[in-house]
Write an enzyme that holds these catalytic residues in place. Structure first.
Site, PDB file in Angstrom:
ATOM      1  N   SER A  20     -15.173  44.952  18.090  1.00  0.00           N
ATOM      2  CA  SER A  20     -15.083  43.832  17.138  1.00  0.00           C
ATOM      3  C   SER A  20     -13.945  42.864  17.459  1.00  0.00           C
ATOM      4  O   SER A  20     -12.817  43.273  17.737  1.00  0.00           O
ATOM      5  CB  SER A  20     -14.877  44.380  15.717  1.00  0.00           C
ATOM      6  N   LYS A  71     -24.648  45.865   6.434  1.00  0.00           N
ATOM      7  CA  LYS A  71     -24.743  44.683   5.561  1.00  0.00           C
ATOM      8  C   LYS A  71     -25.706  44.879   4.384  1.00  0.00           C
ATOM      9  O   LYS A  71     -25.474  44.369   3.298  1.00  0.00           O
ATOM     10  CB  LYS A  71     -25.178  43.456   6.368  1.00  0.00           C
ATOM     11  N   ASN A  93     -21.899  40.323   3.977  1.00  0.00           N
ATOM     12  CA  ASN A  93     -20.932  40.598   5.056  1.00  0.00           C
ATOM     13  C   ASN A  93     -19.489  40.484   4.576  1.00  0.00           C
ATOM     14  O   ASN A  93     -18.560  40.740   5.341  1.00  0.00           O
ATOM     15  CB  ASN A  93     -21.171  39.686   6.266  1.00  0.00           C
ATOM     16  N   ASP A 109     -22.623  34.357   6.974  1.00  0.00           N
ATOM     17  CA  ASP A 109     -23.225  34.161   8.299  1.00  0.00           C
ATOM     18  C   ASP A 109     -23.951  32.818   8.419  1.00  0.00           C
ATOM     19  O   ASP A 109     -23.792  32.108   9.414  1.00  0.00           O
ATOM     20  CB  ASP A 109     -24.216  35.288   8.614  1.00  0.00           C
TER      21      ASP A 109
HETATM   22  P1  NDP Z   1     -31.884  43.288  13.331  1.00  0.00           P
HETATM   23  O1  NDP Z   1     -31.900  44.641  13.945  1.00  0.00           O
HETATM   24  O2  NDP Z   1     -31.937  43.144  11.854  1.00  0.00           O
HETATM   25  O3  NDP Z   1     -33.154  42.445  13.907  1.00  0.00           O
HETATM   26  C1  NDP Z   1     -33.433  42.456  15.258  1.00  0.00           C
HETATM   27  C2  NDP Z   1     -34.533  41.437  15.582  1.00  0.00           C
HETATM   28  O4  NDP Z   1     -34.629  41.368  17.004  1.00  0.00           O
HETATM   29  C3  NDP Z   1     -35.921  41.809  15.073  1.00  0.00           C
HETATM   30  O5  NDP Z   1     -36.582  40.621  14.709  1.00  0.00           O
HETATM   31  C4  NDP Z   1     -36.581  42.463  16.292  1.00  0.00           C
HETATM   32  O6  NDP Z   1     -37.978  42.317  16.331  1.00  0.00           O
HETATM   33  C5  NDP Z   1     -35.986  41.609  17.394  1.00  0.00           C
HETATM   34  N1  NDP Z   1     -35.932  42.261  18.719  1.00  0.00           N
HETATM   35  C6  NDP Z   1     -35.144  43.290  19.106  1.00  0.00           C
HETATM   36  N2  NDP Z   1     -35.328  43.573  20.407  1.00  0.00           N
HETATM   37  C7  NDP Z   1     -36.266  42.698  20.870  1.00  0.00           C
HETATM   38  C8  NDP Z   1     -36.877  42.472  22.132  1.00  0.00           C
HETATM   39  N3  NDP Z   1     -36.552  43.214  23.199  1.00  0.00           N
HETATM   40  N4  NDP Z   1     -37.772  41.476  22.240  1.00  0.00           N
HETATM   41  C9  NDP Z   1     -38.083  40.723  21.166  1.00  0.00           C
HETATM   42  N5  NDP Z   1     -37.550  40.872  19.937  1.00  0.00           N
HETATM   43  C10 NDP Z   1     -36.646  41.854  19.790  1.00  0.00           C
HETATM   44  O7  NDP Z   1     -30.617  42.562  13.970  1.00  0.00           O
HETATM   45  P2  NDP Z   1     -29.750  41.387  13.284  1.00  0.00           P
HETATM   46  O8  NDP Z   1     -30.713  40.404  12.726  1.00  0.00           O
HETATM   47  O9  NDP Z   1     -28.720  41.968  12.403  1.00  0.00           O
HETATM   48  O10 NDP Z   1     -28.961  40.758  14.556  1.00  0.00           O
HETATM   49  C11 NDP Z   1     -29.616  39.922  15.490  1.00  0.00           C
HETATM   50  C12 NDP Z   1     -28.594  39.343  16.461  1.00  0.00           C
HETATM   51  O11 NDP Z   1     -27.727  38.425  15.809  1.00  0.00           O
HETATM   52  C13 NDP Z   1     -27.687  40.388  17.123  1.00  0.00           C
HETATM   53  O12 NDP Z   1     -27.583  40.048  18.492  1.00  0.00           O
HETATM   54  C14 NDP Z   1     -26.355  40.190  16.423  1.00  0.00           C
HETATM   55  O13 NDP Z   1     -25.266  40.544  17.260  1.00  0.00           O
HETATM   56  C15 NDP Z   1     -26.375  38.685  16.184  1.00  0.00           C
HETATM   57  N6  NDP Z   1     -25.475  38.236  15.096  1.00  0.00           N
HETATM   58  C16 NDP Z   1     -24.442  37.375  15.404  1.00  0.00           C
HETATM   59  C17 NDP Z   1     -23.578  36.900  14.423  1.00  0.00           C
HETATM   60  C18 NDP Z   1     -22.461  35.962  14.800  1.00  0.00           C
HETATM   61  O14 NDP Z   1     -21.557  35.764  13.975  1.00  0.00           O
HETATM   62  N7  NDP Z   1     -22.479  35.356  15.960  1.00  0.00           N
HETATM   63  C19 NDP Z   1     -23.738  37.306  13.007  1.00  0.00           C
HETATM   64  C20 NDP Z   1     -24.888  38.181  12.781  1.00  0.00           C
HETATM   65  C21 NDP Z   1     -25.692  38.623  13.793  1.00  0.00           C
HETATM   66  P3  NDP Z   1     -38.961  43.331  15.506  1.00  0.00           P
HETATM   67  O15 NDP Z   1     -38.922  42.864  14.082  1.00  0.00           O
HETATM   68  O16 NDP Z   1     -40.288  43.145  16.130  1.00  0.00           O
HETATM   69  O17 NDP Z   1     -38.376  44.705  15.690  1.00  0.00           O
END
Ligand code: NDP
Length: 282
Positions: A20, A71, A93, A109
């Site tokens: 982090s 979260k 968050n 966020d």
């Molecule tokens: P979740 O686990 O809630 O959701 C993941 C999503 O990614 C789902 O829609 C899933 O699809 C999809 N997914 C995962 N792997 C693949 C793949 N190989 N191909 C296609 N789709 C894929 O994660 P979060 O929403 O919590 O986080 C998403 C991203 O956002 C992370 O990288 C996180 O680090 C980033 N983030 C950054 C922040 C910042 O401040 N910069 C703040 C919050 C998040 P499916 O539904 O089909 O499983």
């Protein structure tokens, strides 16, 4: 003899958490604004979350950030007292005690992304065609603030189409929003493509058709890392005018939490610059 007051205590809970950047970001904010705080990262498993939150506040802690995978649990814990933006996101968050000492929850966020897009990258989203990849927690948290910028349309594309459809339905009253699978994107183009899938965390990419970025389009990955993510590289290789990761969003969502806790808004530019320099030399 006068003694220095103990710093107010803050922390981020998550699992894993060792990577982090939040302690570094909040210590830079505190230095800049002259606030006397301590901010630590603590590894907390989901099953120990409620007890850890209670202990933290009972022992005088002032505020908490919660990250993956906590979260939604934070949302449940503060459910009686969450902001409207946290309610729409279904996730919290930032936790704090309100003036009556009751636990309250917010989600910074979406505001963080919006600030990075509009204040730092100087984008005007009004009338633009937006594509949001992914339908998980992060996606859910950014949809409302994106729609509030009045884009021409927002398409949510997800591997599991049903999840994109559920989100599109939930937010339909706020603007022009559609759901799609990745294959359904062929032949369309967009002014801004935002990757909110977690694919980048394993250096993978959703299966994206070529030609998605319109002329002058930007690509934005919510994920961030020491090197350009797979999606940032995809944007660069597919003709995007700019292709950036989510470091700016990370700093901006932290600034919004710092403001909620301390009532002081830090200047984020020097903090983003410092983190960018640290990763260049890192
Ligand atoms: P979740 O686990 O809630 O959701 C993941 C999503 O990614 C789902 O829609 C899933 O699809 C999809 N997914 C995962 N792997 C693949 C793949 N190989 N191909 C296609 N789709 C894929 O994660 P979060 O929403 O919590 O986080 C998403 C991203 O956002 C992370 O990288 C996180 O680090 C980033 N983030 C950054 C922040 C910042 O401040 N910069 C703040 C919050 C998040 P499916 O539904 O089909 O499983």
């Amino acid at each position: 003899m006068s003694s220095t007051p103990a710093p107010d205590r803050y922390a981020v809970f998550g699992h894993p958490i060792s990577h982090s950047k939040s302690p570094r970001i909040h210590s830079l904010f505190a230095q800049q604004t002259g606030q006397i705080i301590e901010y630590r990262a603590q590894d907390v498993l989901p099953e120990a979350f409620d007890a850890n939150v209670k202990n933290f506040f009972a022992s005088g802690g002032k505020g908490l950030n919660c990250t993956v995978p906590l979260k939604e649990l934070a949302f449940q814990l503060a459910a009686a007292n969450v902001t409207e933006r946290a309610l729409h996101a279904g996730a919290v968050n930032t936790l704090l005690l309100d003036s009556d000492g009751v636990l309250s929850g917010d989600n910074t966020d979406g505001a963080g992304l919006l600030r990075d897009l509009t204040a730092n990258l100087k984008l005007n989203l009004n009338g633009k065609r937006l594509l949001l990849l992914g339908a998980g927690g992060a996606s859910r948290g950014v949809i409302l603030p994106l729609l509030q910028q009045h884009p021409a349309r927002l398409v949510i594309a997800n591997r599991t189409l049903e999840k994109a459809e559920t989100l599109a339905k939930h937010f339909a009253e706020f603007g022009f929003i559609d759901a799609s699978g990745f294959e359904g994107l062929a032949g369309q183009n967009f002014d801004l493509i935002i990757n909110a899938t977690s694919a980048s965390l394993s250096d993978a990419l959703p299966p994206l058709p070529s030609g998605l970025p319109a002329e002058g389009a930007g690509c934005y990955d919510l994920a961030y890392g020491m090197r350009p993510t797979a999606f940032v590289r995809w944007g660069q290789a597919n003709g995007a005018a700019f292709s950036v990761d989510g470091l700016g969003m990370l700093v901006e969502q932290a600034a919004e939490a710092f403001y909620l806790w301390r009532g002081v808004r830090p200047d984020t530019r020097p903090v983003i610059d410092a983190l960018e320099n640290e990763r260049k030399s890192g």
